[in-house]
Design a protein around this motif. Sequence first.
Motif, PDB file in Angstrom:
ATOM      1  N   SER A 181      50.763  31.350  46.592  1.00  0.00           N
ATOM      2  CA  SER A 181      50.137  30.557  47.604  1.00  0.00           C
ATOM      3  C   SER A 181      48.532  30.158  47.027  1.00  0.00           C
ATOM      4  N   GLU A 182      48.221  29.140  47.252  1.00  0.00           N
ATOM      5  CA  GLU A 182      46.791  28.728  47.104  1.00  0.00           C
ATOM      6  C   GLU A 182      46.190  28.350  48.531  1.00  0.00           C
ATOM      7  N   ASP A 183      45.162  28.784  49.045  1.00  0.00           N
ATOM      8  CA  ASP A 183      44.555  28.601  50.172  1.00  0.00           C
ATOM      9  C   ASP A 183      42.938  28.347  49.716  1.00  0.00           C
ATOM     10  N   ARG A 184      42.312  27.434  50.471  1.00  0.00           N
ATOM     11  CA  ARG A 184      40.845  26.992  50.273  1.00  0.00           C
ATOM     12  C   ARG A 184      40.188  27.219  51.262  1.00  0.00           C
ATOM     13  N   PHE A 185      38.803  27.544  51.289  1.00  0.00           N
ATOM     14  CA  PHE A 185      38.137  27.803  52.435  1.00  0.00           C
ATOM     15  C   PHE A 185      36.586  27.349  52.236  1.00  0.00           C
ATOM     16  N   GLU A 186      36.102  26.853  53.273  1.00  0.00           N
ATOM     17  CA  GLU A 186      34.623  26.518  53.492  1.00  0.00           C
ATOM     18  C   GLU A 186      34.090  27.242  54.420  1.00  0.00           C
ATOM     19  N   ILE A 187      32.748  27.827  54.298  1.00  0.00           N
ATOM     20  CA  ILE A 187      32.121  28.454  55.524  1.00  0.00           C
ATOM     21  C   ILE A 187      30.595  27.871  55.300  1.00  0.00           C
ATOM     22  N   ARG A 222      40.563  46.862  50.851  1.00  0.00           N
ATOM     23  CA  ARG A 222      40.656  47.475  52.011  1.00  0.00           C
ATOM     24  C   ARG A 222      41.638  47.260  53.089  1.00  0.00           C
ATOM     25  N   LYS A 223      42.138  45.888  52.723  1.00  0.00           N
ATOM     26  CA  LYS A 223      42.711  45.500  54.301  1.00  0.00           C
ATOM     27  C   LYS A 223      44.404  45.095  53.634  1.00  0.00           C
ATOM     28  N   VAL A 224      44.470  44.570  52.353  1.00  0.00           N
ATOM     29  CA  VAL A 224      45.767  44.453  51.782  1.00  0.00           C
ATOM     30  C   VAL A 224      46.487  45.499  51.506  1.00  0.00           C
ATOM     31  N   PRO A 225      47.881  45.735  51.879  1.00  0.00           N
ATOM     32  CA  PRO A 225      48.187  46.935  51.355  1.00  0.00           C
ATOM     33  C   PRO A 225      48.321  47.163  49.779  1.00  0.00           C
ATOM     34  N   SER A 226      48.355  48.617  49.335  1.00  0.00           N
ATOM     35  CA  SER A 226      48.280  48.585  48.047  1.00  0.00           C
ATOM     36  C   SER A 226      49.262  48.098  47.308  1.00  0.00           C
ATOM     37  N   HIS A 227      50.597  48.132  47.892  1.00  0.00           N
ATOM     38  CA  HIS A 227      51.748  47.557  47.011  1.00  0.00           C
ATOM     39  C   HIS A 227      52.053  45.849  47.057  1.00  0.00           C
ATOM     40  N   GLU A 228      50.813  45.446  47.589  1.00  0.00           N
ATOM     41  CA  GLU A 228      50.885  43.944  47.804  1.00  0.00           C
ATOM     42  C   GLU A 228      49.411  43.424  46.833  1.00  0.00           C
ATOM     43  N   ARG A 229      49.723  42.015  46.477  1.00  0.00           N
ATOM     44  CA  ARG A 229      48.702  41.412  45.674  1.00  0.00           C
ATOM     45  C   ARG A 229      48.108  40.459  46.434  1.00  0.00           C
ATOM     46  N   GLY A 230      46.741  40.261  46.104  1.00  0.00           N
ATOM     47  CA  GLY A 230      45.892  39.019  46.605  1.00  0.00           C
ATOM     48  C   GLY A 230      44.648  38.887  45.734  1.00  0.00           C
ATOM     49  N   VAL A 231      44.268  37.809  45.932  1.00  0.00           N
ATOM     50  CA  VAL A 231      42.610  37.280  45.238  1.00  0.00           C
ATOM     51  C   VAL A 231      42.134  36.617  46.390  1.00  0.00           C
ATOM     52  N   VAL A 232      40.725  36.942  46.360  1.00  0.00           N
ATOM     53  CA  VAL A 232      39.680  36.288  47.176  1.00  0.00           C
ATOM     54  C   VAL A 232      38.653  36.007  46.340  1.00  0.00           C
ATOM     55  N   SER A 233      38.373  34.816  45.811  1.00  0.00           N
ATOM     56  CA  SER A 233      37.474  34.422  44.914  1.00  0.00           C
ATOM     57  C   SER A 233      36.422  33.422  45.590  1.00  0.00           C
ATOM     58  N   ILE A 234      35.038  33.911  45.556  1.00  0.00           N
ATOM     59  CA  ILE A 234      33.997  32.868  45.952  1.00  0.00           C
ATOM     60  C   ILE A 234      33.693  32.037  44.860  1.00  0.00           C
ATOM     61  N   THR A 235      33.799  30.724  44.993  1.00  0.00           N
ATOM     62  CA  THR A 235      33.457  29.586  43.968  1.00  0.00           C
ATOM     63  C   THR A 235      32.370  28.801  43.974  1.00  0.00           C
ATOM     64  N   MET A 251      26.179  26.822  52.249  1.00  0.00           N
ATOM     65  CA  MET A 251      27.613  26.397  52.520  1.00  0.00           C
ATOM     66  C   MET A 251      28.239  27.391  51.339  1.00  0.00           C
ATOM     67  N   VAL A 252      29.259  28.093  51.446  1.00  0.00           N
ATOM     68  CA  VAL A 252      29.916  28.974  50.656  1.00  0.00           C
ATOM     69  C   VAL A 252      31.457  28.216  50.698  1.00  0.00           C
ATOM     70  N   GLN A 253      32.340  28.146  49.494  1.00  0.00           N
ATOM     71  CA  GLN A 253      33.365  28.068  49.335  1.00  0.00           C
ATOM     72  C   GLN A 253      34.253  28.886  48.432  1.00  0.00           C
ATOM     73  N   GLY A 254      35.388  28.946  48.720  1.00  0.00           N
ATOM     74  CA  GLY A 254      36.384  30.049  48.018  1.00  0.00           C
ATOM     75  C   GLY A 254      37.703  29.618  48.014  1.00  0.00           C
ATOM     76  N   ASN A 255      38.477  30.583  47.552  1.00  0.00           N
ATOM     77  CA  ASN A 255      40.054  30.378  46.959  1.00  0.00           C
ATOM     78  C   ASN A 255      40.754  31.605  47.146  1.00  0.00           C
ATOM     79  N   VAL A 256      41.793  31.470  47.631  1.00  0.00           N
ATOM     80  CA  VAL A 256      42.684  32.652  48.229  1.00  0.00           C
ATOM     81  C   VAL A 256      44.087  32.672  47.605  1.00  0.00           C
ATOM     82  N   ARG A 257      44.652  33.731  46.830  1.00  0.00           N
ATOM     83  CA  ARG A 257      45.905  33.558  46.348  1.00  0.00           C
ATOM     84  C   ARG A 257      46.478  34.823  46.843  1.00  0.00           C
ATOM     85  N   THR A 258      47.934  34.735  47.015  1.00  0.00           N
ATOM     86  CA  THR A 258      48.645  35.785  47.428  1.00  0.00           C
ATOM     87  C   THR A 258      50.099  35.627  47.175  1.00  0.00           C
ATOM     88  N   CYS A 259      51.116  36.536  47.267  1.00  0.00           N
ATOM     89  CA  CYS A 259      52.532  36.164  47.093  1.00  0.00           C
ATOM     90  C   CYS A 259      53.411  36.634  48.135  1.00  0.00           C
TER      91      CYS A 259
END
Length: 381
Positions: A181-187, A222-235, A251-259
């Motif tokens: 998946s691809e998620d995008r966030f702005e704070i 610390r929160k995603v189970p160790s057998h799962e994959r995820g990426v949180v990137s500040i861009t 303003m902070v923007q970033g990108n999230v990936r997981t399966c």
Amino acid sequence: MALNADVIALLDEFKDIRHKIHQHPEVGLETAQTVVLIKSKLDEYGISYENIGVNSLVAEIKGKAGDTTVAFRVDMDGLEMSEENDFSYKSQVEGRMHACGHDGHCTSLIALAAYLSKHRDFNGTVLLLFQSGEEGYEGALRVIEDSFFDKYKVDYMFGFHAWPGLASGKIAVHNGACMASEDRFEIMVTGKSGHASMPHVCNEPFAAVADIIKGLQTIVGRKVPSHERGVVSITQVHGGSLRNGIPDNVMVQGNVRTCNEDVQDLIEESIAQTVAGACAIYGVKGVLDYVRKHPVLINSTPDVARKAAEKVVGPENVVTDLESSMAAEDFAFFMKHTKGCYVWIGNGVDSPPLHNSKFDFNDEILPVAASFFIAVIDELL
């Protein structure tokens, strides 16, 4: 390998088509000239078609009796980047190139059209979908919104991507998640501006932003189970315009990936908690805008794809143990509406990576892709 003889016989022609598309890359939804070329080939093959979405095209080929419909989808758009290759068919459009292999994907489906124009001895219907705007322009959604699944009863849909690092002649089939998946966030963090020498009369947003960034980096560990994959990137981080001034907003923007969709939910919730907590500590306001750009691409019929791939390249060349990619693919939207599978076809071990200025689709895998599509038809129709 059992490559289709009809496709091999026309391989030079298909290479020429691919090179023409490569020379004239179009970006996003603006694939009008590529569509003109495709229509000219479909007209030559006597295959009917209609426009759909935005500069996308669907062709329909009916076989003998039977009501099963199998769709094949390819993408057509290039990227806004300059090509550094020096071969004769390099991009002629400054600042644009086919750096993701969509020129080859598109040509592979043209090759399938050429084959089916002479071989309609199957039971059911085949759809050929040439899609614009895969590279973040919501091309798949535009096709779906244009009533694709209302106009056509699609029982199965298949697609592929040329894959660098995987040897040519190999096909990778994933069971379940194939692409992330691809998620995008702005704070937006808002405080109170003032002179840098008097922070006590201000409410400085950067302190909260620093804690937010640090907190976001701990979510996967610390929160995603160790057998799962995820990426949180500040861009991106933007704030302030003066060396001696504290700004109102950062303003902070970033990108999230997981399966995994459950992990996707967990990460979004955790980002919201992190923002709220840090802003509460520093007495600033934080607003999170979180957008789910692409869902996880889930293969629901990997067995069909695996059997078809084995017919083409042999069981020893079908790879079933590769990790899913953290890149996203809008083919995932189609998989929310029908069954199907998306495979990777090796572009070569030494191939430059995707979205690289020296990437080029490997012409020698054109018949592998087209033969895979033909084998899928043999399996299902």
